[in-house]
Structures are given as structure tokens and as C-alpha cells.
Write an enzyme that holds these catalytic residues in place. Sequence first.
Site, PDB file in Angstrom:
ATOM      1  N   LYS A   1     -12.560  -1.027   0.750  1.00  0.00           N
ATOM      2  CA  LYS A   1     -11.840  -0.240  -0.256  1.00  0.00           C
ATOM      3  C   LYS A   1     -12.609  -0.312  -1.573  1.00  0.00           C
ATOM      4  CE  LYS A   1      -7.324  -0.349   1.971  1.00  0.00           C
ATOM      5  NZ  LYS A   1      -7.759  -0.814   3.284  1.00  0.00           N
TER       6      LYS A   1
ATOM      7  N   HIS B   1      -5.376  -4.111  -1.322  1.00  0.00           N
ATOM      8  CA  HIS B   1      -5.140  -3.138  -2.390  1.00  0.00           C
ATOM      9  C   HIS B   1      -5.049  -3.816  -3.756  1.00  0.00           C
ATOM     10  CE1 HIS B   1      -4.621   0.426   0.158  1.00  0.00           C
ATOM     11  NE2 HIS B   1      -4.123  -0.413   1.039  1.00  0.00           N
TER      12      HIS B   1
ATOM     13  N   SER C   1       0.796  -1.226   0.000  1.00  0.00           N
ATOM     14  CA  SER C   1       0.000   0.000   0.000  1.00  0.00           C
ATOM     15  C   SER C   1       0.824   1.269   0.000  1.00  0.00           C
ATOM     16  CB  SER C   1      -0.934   0.013   1.220  1.00  0.00           C
ATOM     17  OG  SER C   1      -0.189   0.007   2.428  1.00  0.00           O
TER      18      SER C   1
END
Length: 421
Positions: free
Chosen positions: A267, A236, A208
Site C-alpha cells: 500500500k 492502512h 479499511s
Amino acid sequence: MWRAVAARALRGAGAGAPRAASGAAAAQLRRRLESELEEIRGAGTWKSERVIASRQGPHLRLAGGGAGIINFCANNYLGLSSHPEVIRAAVEALEKFGAGLSSVRFICGTQSIHKDLEEKIARFHQREDAILYASCFDANAGIFEALLTPEDAVLSDELNHASIIDGIRLCKANKYRYKHMDMQDLEAKLKEAQKHRLRLVATDGAFSMDGDIAPLREICQLAHKYDALVFIDECHATGFLGPNGRGTDELLGVMDKVTIINSTLGKALGGAAGGYTTGPKPLIDLLRQRSRPYLFSNSLPPAVVGCASKALDLLMESNAIAQSMAAKTQRFRSKMTAAGFTILGKDHPICPVMLGDARLASVMAEDMLNRGIYVIGFSYPVVPKGKARIRVQISAVHSDEDIDRCVEAFTQVGRKHGALP
């Protein structure tokens, strides 16, 4: 009746002045904390929280009147946080299943929507089963302790996310740390770990802070050679890496070689909250019996489950959103590099603009906001000393004009503060 009782209770609670604990110990604690906070301010690493007065999205309004701000620092990779169908699904789940469960899963906290979402996650990742957590931090805190014993070994990339590091600290396995994405060092550690019963290689799929992608093909080859299992954190990556957005294992063609995946719903998949583990059914069954964050945390609220489920539906119906990320990411990276900036990583929407100095990163981020671009400077302890940066994150809902305006602002601010010639 209950409304009247609740109203009386709230009135009785009052809104008096805040109370501070008294006594010598409390005063000593306050002095120590204030001294530590002053050191953080003095080092230029103080992290302020800007207040947003609008929905999450590519354009924001900040509290206090800041309007028309272009947001380049959210994990809203697919732009689903404010997608109308995702919001509608959350509202419908709220109305049908209530605000929350007031219970952990194994007592009276499992609804049909929780089981449906777990089945959907497993199907999306092409795994046997899945288990929901309040966050992926909790998923990482809950897996290593439940799975590994003093007879086992875990081998962790030195730049893994803090939640992986903390989760590994909780377990009693023998711990090895290998240099970041260094396959020679990993092989040396695997050779050393042959004396243990089970070996688990743990890595972020996409890192990240640096925006680089783990060399999963090589990791899986070494794991096969030395009879080890592979665990990846896909926070991610889930939703936008790989042909169908399944993550780095799909991107690199090793879906059948990765044993365990932890990831997030907070996310790309709607951005609300929640995390999960997906993998072999016996492992998921064991986690339901022994994983402490799962056993002792309330169930995910129905609205969160509803929006995450709809986000997965949209993703599985079409890969168009996920595929739109590549061109936008390349546009930003190429233009910033041409302007003279150093951008870490490769082909990932996390684009760290390297500056080195913590104060420079903080001042430039503030100046970018004055030009209508919302980005955040990162410095120690989030990243190593001397490696401060501004992390830019590209979203599928950014327009080309948004990206070009961001690059232009970076160029102006970089020249002003000496980051560019």
C-alpha cells in the site's frame, strides 16, 4: 541454448481453443456456478475489474481510451507506486539479483536484500526483528496458528479484516469476538478469558472499510490490567499515520505497549506486494520455524524488495510526505460534509461516502467515472447489508484541484440519483 529450448517449448504449447471438462459432475458444477453468479448480478453486487493501461498514480488511463481519469480508489497513500527513485531501485535489484528465487526462504531463497529489508522494517517500527511474507494476508494467516495453542485465547474486534478472521480460524486457541471498538465488551471478554494461559487482543489499527482508528490507548490499558498481549494490523496506517508515519501505535503514543505488528508493503510502501510481522525476536524466530505461509511460499522477488526498501528510505529520511496527508484529507472530508454527504471515520484518508443501497453505490460509482473520477462502490459481502458505500481514498499526490473536482462530481451525481436533496 536455453533460449532456443524455451522458444521451442512455447511454440509447442500452442494456443488452441479452451477446453472444458466433460461429464455429468462437471456439467452440474457449471450450472451451480452460473446460478450463483446470476444471483450476484441480480443483487447488484457484481464486481467488475476495470483495466488500467498506465502506471498507478493520481491520474490514470484506462484500457479502451479512457484518459485523464483522476484515481480516488487506490491504497497508494504516499504516491510512491510510481516514484522515480522507487522504480529505479526495483530495476537495480532486478538486474543485480534476478527475477526471482525459485525457492522458499529456508532452502535457497534468502538473499542479502531480504535480510536488509527485514532489518530496516524492524528499525522503522523500533522493534527487535521482522519477517517477510508474500502478503500481509499470509502474515495474518501464519501468526495465530504458530503462536497460540488450545491453552490460549484470542480476542478479536468484530470488524477486523478478513485475513485476521481467517488467520484466527486456523488456530486452535479459544476465540472471543468483541463488539467493534467497544471497550466495555472487550473488558467483559478479557475477564472471561482469564482462565486461559495467554490472552492476545487482535485489532486492525485503522479499519479499511469505515476509516476509523482503533482506540489503542484504551485497548493497551485493558491489556495491561488483564495481563494480555496486543496485536495490530497496520496495513492502512503504516507510512502515513503518526508523526513519522510509523502507524497508529505511534499516533496514539503506545509503541511500547503493542507487542506484535503485521503490515504490508503493498500500500503506502511502494505498492508492489509483500507483508511482514515485526516484534520480539523470539517470536520472529518461531515464525521462521513454524509459520506455514512463510515456510511454503516463494521468497519475495528482488524487484519488490528493492522498491519497498527504497520507499522506507524515503520515509525515514523525511516525514514531509506523511505529514502532507492531513490537510488533503481534511479538505475532502469537510467539503463533502458541507455538501450533505455522510462520511464515516475521522481524520483518516479512507473516506467512506455512506449510501446504504448497493445498487445506488454501484450506479453512482459508474456515473462518477463518466465524469472522470475513478471510485468504487462497496456492498455486501465486503460490508454489512444496508451499509453500501463509495470508498474514497486520498493520496499525498492528489492536488487541491483533484479533490475539489471529486467533490463537485459527487455533488452532481448525488443530486442526479437522489442521494442529495
